[in-house]
Design a protein around this motif. Sequence first.
Motif, PDB file in Angstrom:
ATOM      1  N   ARG A   4      47.968  18.098 -12.040  1.00 16.73           N
ATOM      2  CA  ARG A   4      46.805  17.441 -11.797  1.00 16.73           C
ATOM      3  C   ARG A   4      46.240  18.178 -10.871  1.00 16.73           C
ATOM      4  O   ARG A   4      45.049  18.329 -11.021  1.00 16.73           O
ATOM      5  CB  ARG A   4      47.107  15.910 -11.541  1.00 16.73           C
ATOM      6  N   SER A   7      44.437  21.365 -12.404  1.00 22.30           N
ATOM      7  CA  SER A   7      43.350  20.745 -13.283  1.00 22.30           C
ATOM      8  C   SER A   7      42.164  20.477 -12.778  1.00 22.30           C
ATOM      9  O   SER A   7      41.121  20.929 -13.056  1.00 22.30           O
ATOM     10  CB  SER A   7      43.965  19.657 -14.201  1.00 22.30           C
ATOM     11  N   THR A   8      42.320  19.802 -11.771  1.00 20.41           N
ATOM     12  CA  THR A   8      41.243  19.409 -10.687  1.00 20.41           C
ATOM     13  C   THR A   8      40.645  20.565 -10.103  1.00 20.41           C
ATOM     14  O   THR A   8      39.030  20.573 -10.201  1.00 20.41           O
ATOM     15  CB  THR A   8      41.541  18.582  -9.468  1.00 20.41           C
TER      16      THR A   8
END
Length: 161
Positions: A4, A7-8
């Motif tokens: 996560r 991805s951010t």
Amino acid sequence: MKNRIISTLFLLLVSAMAFAQKINVGGTVKDENGEIIPGAAIVDKQNPKNGVVTDIDGKYSISVSRDGFLEISSLGFATLLEPVKGRTTIDIILKTESSDLDEIVVIAYGTAKKSDLTGAVSTVDMKSISDVPATSIESALQGRVAGADFVSTTGEPGTSG
């Protein structure tokens, strides 16, 4: 959790790169004789909602993509498509278009081709009213525009209702 965060960060990096590709382009629009053209339209060809109009000095400034195209147009001139190529200053020279301006009609909310109009259009030749001793435009046009009623409610010459 690690995926996560990666991805951010990736999305932030991609959006920052996309934002960095926009540059501010400015310049002057002139005709073939070097005369400035106020009111010329400059549009980002990739984003037609992004557009500006030259000021009274023929100058413009617009934010566009580094590899974008500017579409420059003005009434009586040929439309020009100019590649940006990362330049921040682009001076434009428009060529006179040899089309008939008789086919273009100026209306209250813009311009239109005669063939695209719906409704009534009347033309009054300025030569026919230039020698008429009239106190107002209404009295000069009276009797010359089909379907138009010019009414004076007071009966006094030169008054408009």
